[in-house]
Motif scaffolding. Structure first.
Motif, mmCIF file in Angstrom:
data_model
loop_
_atom_site.group_PDB
_atom_site.id
_atom_site.type_symbol
_atom_site.label_atom_id
_atom_site.label_comp_id
_atom_site.label_asym_id
_atom_site.label_seq_id
_atom_site.Cartn_x
_atom_site.Cartn_y
_atom_site.Cartn_z
ATOM 1 N N TYR A 35 0.822 -1.214 0.000
ATOM 2 C CA TYR A 35 0.000 0.000 0.000
ATOM 3 C C TYR A 35 0.855 1.263 0.000
ATOM 4 C CZ TYR A 35 -3.536 -3.364 1.381
ATOM 5 O OH TYR A 35 -4.374 -4.439 1.403
ATOM 6 N N ASN A 36 0.284 2.342 -0.518
ATOM 7 C CA ASN A 36 0.829 3.693 -0.375
ATOM 8 C C ASN A 36 0.024 4.391 0.716
ATOM 9 O OD1 ASN A 36 2.615 3.342 -2.511
ATOM 10 N ND2 ASN A 36 1.224 4.227 -4.010
ATOM 11 N N TYR A 37 0.696 5.240 1.479
ATOM 12 C CA TYR A 37 0.047 5.972 2.560
ATOM 13 C C TYR A 37 0.255 7.465 2.345
ATOM 14 C CZ TYR A 37 0.132 1.396 4.764
ATOM 15 O OH TYR A 37 -0.027 0.059 5.019
ATOM 16 N N VAL A 48 -1.470 17.870 2.569
ATOM 17 C CA VAL A 48 -0.615 16.689 2.731
ATOM 18 C C VAL A 48 0.608 17.080 3.553
ATOM 19 C CG1 VAL A 48 0.805 14.982 1.513
ATOM 20 C CG2 VAL A 48 -1.388 15.697 0.549
ATOM 21 N N VAL A 49 0.900 16.269 4.586
ATOM 22 C CA VAL A 49 2.081 16.533 5.411
ATOM 23 C C VAL A 49 3.135 15.434 5.283
ATOM 24 C CG1 VAL A 49 0.872 17.984 7.068
ATOM 25 C CG2 VAL A 49 1.009 15.521 7.458
ATOM 26 N N GLY A 50 2.777 14.311 4.661
ATOM 27 C CA GLY A 50 3.754 13.241 4.478
ATOM 28 C C GLY A 50 3.192 12.100 3.660
ATOM 29 N N TYR A 51 4.089 11.211 3.231
ATOM 30 C CA TYR A 51 3.650 10.026 2.488
ATOM 31 C C TYR A 51 4.691 8.914 2.613
ATOM 32 C CZ TYR A 51 6.805 11.674 -1.193
ATOM 33 O OH TYR A 51 7.911 12.096 -1.893
ATOM 34 N N GLU A 52 4.233 7.702 2.368
ATOM 35 C CA GLU A 52 5.090 6.520 2.279
ATOM 36 C C GLU A 52 4.683 5.757 1.023
ATOM 37 O OE1 GLU A 52 6.123 4.846 6.585
ATOM 38 O OE2 GLU A 52 3.976 4.996 6.231
ATOM 39 N N ILE A 53 5.660 5.225 0.311
ATOM 40 C CA ILE A 53 5.403 4.488 -0.916
ATOM 41 C C ILE A 53 5.635 3.011 -0.657
ATOM 42 C CG2 ILE A 53 6.136 4.137 -3.301
ATOM 43 C CD1 ILE A 53 6.932 7.097 -3.337
ATOM 44 N N GLY A 54 4.649 2.206 -1.001
ATOM 45 C CA GLY A 54 4.745 0.769 -0.820
ATOM 46 C C GLY A 54 5.638 0.131 -1.862
ATOM 47 N N PHE A 57 9.994 -6.270 -0.823
ATOM 48 C CA PHE A 57 11.373 -6.537 -0.399
ATOM 49 C C PHE A 57 11.458 -8.000 -0.022
ATOM 50 C CE2 PHE A 57 14.755 -6.652 2.824
ATOM 51 C CZ PHE A 57 15.791 -6.148 2.058
ATOM 52 N N ASN A 58 12.231 -8.764 -0.782
ATOM 53 C CA ASN A 58 12.360 -10.211 -0.562
ATOM 54 C C ASN A 58 11.003 -10.910 -0.547
ATOM 55 O OD1 ASN A 58 15.154 -10.096 -0.424
ATOM 56 N ND2 ASN A 58 15.159 -9.802 1.780
ATOM 57 N N GLY A 59 10.120 -10.506 -1.438
ATOM 58 C CA GLY A 59 8.813 -11.145 -1.558
ATOM 59 C C GLY A 59 7.795 -10.707 -0.526
ATOM 60 N N GLN A 60 8.140 -9.772 0.344
ATOM 61 C CA GLN A 60 7.229 -9.291 1.377
ATOM 62 C C GLN A 60 6.873 -7.827 1.128
ATOM 63 O OE1 GLN A 60 5.909 -11.248 3.800
ATOM 64 N NE2 GLN A 60 6.955 -12.912 2.767
ATOM 65 N N ALA A 61 5.687 -7.441 1.554
ATOM 66 C CA ALA A 61 5.257 -6.046 1.420
ATOM 67 C C ALA A 61 6.048 -5.186 2.397
ATOM 68 C CB ALA A 61 3.770 -5.928 1.704
ATOM 69 N N ALA A 62 6.436 -4.003 1.950
ATOM 70 C CA ALA A 62 7.192 -3.067 2.780
ATOM 71 C C ALA A 62 6.861 -1.651 2.333
ATOM 72 C CB ALA A 62 8.687 -3.331 2.638
ATOM 73 N N VAL A 63 7.313 -0.667 3.102
ATOM 74 C CA VAL A 63 7.201 0.725 2.691
ATOM 75 C C VAL A 63 8.584 1.339 2.704
ATOM 76 C CG1 VAL A 63 4.822 1.146 3.386
ATOM 77 C CG2 VAL A 63 6.643 1.444 5.040
ATOM 78 N N GLN A 64 8.804 2.272 1.780
ATOM 79 C CA GLN A 64 10.071 2.994 1.750
ATOM 80 C C GLN A 64 10.062 4.031 2.861
ATOM 81 O OE1 GLN A 64 10.502 4.475 -2.232
ATOM 82 N NE2 GLN A 64 10.476 2.438 -3.127
#
Length: 90
Positions: A35-37, A48-54, A57-64
């Motif tokens: 997901y993106n947040y 908007v005050v911030g964001y995370e991009i989904g 990583f190694n086959g698992q969901a992560a956020v940057q």
């Protein structure tokens, strides 16, 4: 000459076959959504005050790493799926 197979050997073969079917490629290829947040300053959801991009990583969901700041006012939107080592964006 006919070969006789014992009941124990037949049962062991059936168990081994069933185990390989369960742990086969289909189990490794499940889609894991990511997901993106987007974070907003208040309940009006206008600034908007911030964001995370989904990502995957190694086959698992992560956020940057988060850009900006987080808050309680967040919109989560599905961005894609991880399928094994593949990242599939939607």
């Amino acid at each position: 000459m006919k070969r006789r197979v014992s009941i124990k050997m037949a049962a062991m073969s059936a168990v081994a076959l069933a185990a390989s079917a369960v742990a086969g490629p289909s189990a490794a290829m499940l889609d894991v959504p990511f997901y993106n947040y987007t974070y907003f300053s208040d309940a009006t959801y206008t600034t908007v005050v911030g964001y995370e991009i989904g990502t995957c990583f190694n086959g698992q969901a992560a956020v940057q790493q988060m850009v900006g700041t987080g808050s309680a006012y967040v919109i989560q939107e599905r961005a894609g799926v991880c399928r094994g080592d593949l990242t599939i964006y939607e």
